[in-house]
Scaffold this motif. Structure first.
Motif, mmCIF file in Angstrom:
data_model
loop_
_atom_site.group_PDB
_atom_site.id
_atom_site.type_symbol
_atom_site.label_atom_id
_atom_site.label_comp_id
_atom_site.label_asym_id
_atom_site.label_seq_id
_atom_site.Cartn_x
_atom_site.Cartn_y
_atom_site.Cartn_z
ATOM 1 N N LEU A 192 -5.220 2.710 5.218
ATOM 2 C CA LEU A 192 -3.891 2.704 5.812
ATOM 3 C C LEU A 192 -2.927 3.448 4.903
ATOM 4 O O LEU A 192 -3.128 3.531 3.694
ATOM 5 C CB LEU A 192 -3.412 1.267 6.040
ATOM 6 C CG LEU A 192 -4.306 0.407 6.931
ATOM 7 C CD1 LEU A 192 -3.852 -1.047 6.897
ATOM 8 C CD2 LEU A 192 -4.300 0.935 8.359
ATOM 9 N N GLY A 193 -1.868 3.963 5.464
ATOM 10 C CA GLY A 193 -0.925 4.745 4.673
ATOM 11 C C GLY A 193 0.239 3.934 4.155
ATOM 12 O O GLY A 193 0.423 2.765 4.486
ATOM 13 N N GLY A 194 1.047 4.580 3.329
ATOM 14 C CA GLY A 194 2.275 3.980 2.820
ATOM 15 C C GLY A 194 2.026 2.738 1.994
ATOM 16 O O GLY A 194 1.067 2.662 1.221
ATOM 17 N N ASN A 195 2.923 1.761 2.149
ATOM 18 C CA ASN A 195 2.834 0.518 1.365
ATOM 19 C C ASN A 195 1.607 -0.305 1.681
ATOM 20 O O ASN A 195 1.293 -1.229 0.958
ATOM 21 C CB ASN A 195 4.085 -0.335 1.588
ATOM 22 C CG ASN A 195 5.212 0.098 0.692
ATOM 23 O OD1 ASN A 195 5.024 0.904 -0.207
ATOM 24 N ND2 ASN A 195 6.393 -0.435 0.936
ATOM 25 N N LEU A 196 0.908 -0.018 2.778
ATOM 26 C CA LEU A 196 -0.282 -0.795 3.131
ATOM 27 C C LEU A 196 -1.558 -0.241 2.495
ATOM 28 O O LEU A 196 -2.641 -0.769 2.711
ATOM 29 C CB LEU A 196 -0.439 -0.852 4.649
ATOM 30 C CG LEU A 196 0.676 -1.584 5.390
ATOM 31 C CD1 LEU A 196 0.459 -1.509 6.895
ATOM 32 C CD2 LEU A 196 0.763 -3.032 4.944
ATOM 33 N N ALA A 197 -1.436 0.830 1.697
ATOM 34 C CA ALA A 197 -2.615 1.432 1.075
ATOM 35 C C ALA A 197 -3.291 0.463 0.103
ATOM 36 O O ALA A 197 -4.509 0.419 0.020
ATOM 37 C CB ALA A 197 -2.234 2.733 0.364
ATOM 38 N N CYS A 198 -2.495 -0.291 -0.610
ATOM 39 C CA CYS A 198 -3.027 -1.260 -1.568
ATOM 40 C C CYS A 198 -2.505 -2.645 -1.177
ATOM 41 O O CYS A 198 -1.301 -2.836 -1.049
ATOM 42 C CB CYS A 198 -2.577 -0.915 -2.984
ATOM 43 S SG CYS A 198 -3.049 0.756 -3.517
#
Length: 182
Positions: free
Chosen positions: A94-100
C-alpha cells in the motif's frame, strides 16, 4: 319505617364504601404487582446493558481483525515478535502512510501505528487504538507460521469476553525486505 325501606337502607349502607381490610388487601396486591413490574424492568435494563457492551466489543474486535488482515494481505514482508507474540510489523504494498504498519496487542491495550518510513521503535509511542484487550488463556496474540499470521485476542465486556481469532496470509509476492519500515 317499613321492612322494605330498612332492607334497602341496610343494603345501601353496606355498599357505601371500602372497609379498612379491603383497602389494605388492595394496597398489598398493588404493591406486589408494582414490585414484579420493577423487577422485570431492572432485569431488562441489565440485559440491554450487557447486549450493548457485547455489540460494541464485537464491532471493535472486527475493526482490529480487519486492519490486521488487510495489512497482511498486502504484506511484502512482516515480522512477529516471537519472544512475546504481542507485536506484528508489516511492510505493505500500500502507498503513503499505510506502507509501514505495526500492531501491538497486550493485556488491556491495543496500539497501532502507520508510517511511510521507519516505524517508531518504542511501542509506547504508538497511538492507543482500543482498550479492554485480553489474552486468551496462554495463546500468544500473534503467531507466525510461514507466510501466515494467526491472531487471537479477547475483548472484555460487561458480561463475558468476546473472542476474536483469525489468520491472514500475504497475497503479494514477499520481497523479504523490511526496509524502510524497520
Amino acid at each position: 319505617m317499613s321492612t322494605i325501606e330498612s332492607r334497602e337502607t341496610s343494603a345501601i349502607s353496606g355498599d357505601a364504601g371500602l372497609s379498612l381490610i379491603e383497602l389494605i388487601i388492595y394496597i398489598l396486591l398493588s404493591s406486589l404487582l408494582l414490585s414484579a413490574m420493577a423487577v422485570v424492568l431492572v432485569n431488562s435494563w441489565s440485559t440491554q446493558k450487557d447486549v450493548a457492551s457485547v455489540t460494541q466489543a464485537t464491532n471493535r474486535g472486527q475493526v482490529i481483525g480487519s486492519a490486521i488482515e488487510r495489512a497482511m494481505r498486502n504484506a511484502l514482508d512482516f515480522d512477529v515478535d516471537d519472544a512475546t507474540g504481542t507485536e506484528l510489523r508489516v511492510r505493505t504494498s500500500l502507498g503513503g502512510n499505510l506502507a509501514c504498519q505495526a500492531f501491538l496487542l497486550k493485556d488491556g491495550d491495543a496500539r497501532f501505528t502507520t508510517s511511510s518510513g521507519a516505524l517508531p521503535t518504542l511501542a509506547s509511542d504508538w497511538a492507543r487504538w482500543e482498550n479492554g484487550i485480553a489474552q486468551y488463556a496462554s495463546t500468544p496474540f500473534f503467531v507466525e507460521n510461514g507466510d501466515v499470521v494467526t491472531y487471537t485476542f479477547d475483548i472484555e465486556t460487561d458480561s463475558a469476553p468476546v473472542r476474536f481469532s483469525g489468520e491472514a496470509a500475504a497475497r503479494s509476492t514477499a520481497t523479504g525486505v523490511s526496509s524502510p519500515c524497520w
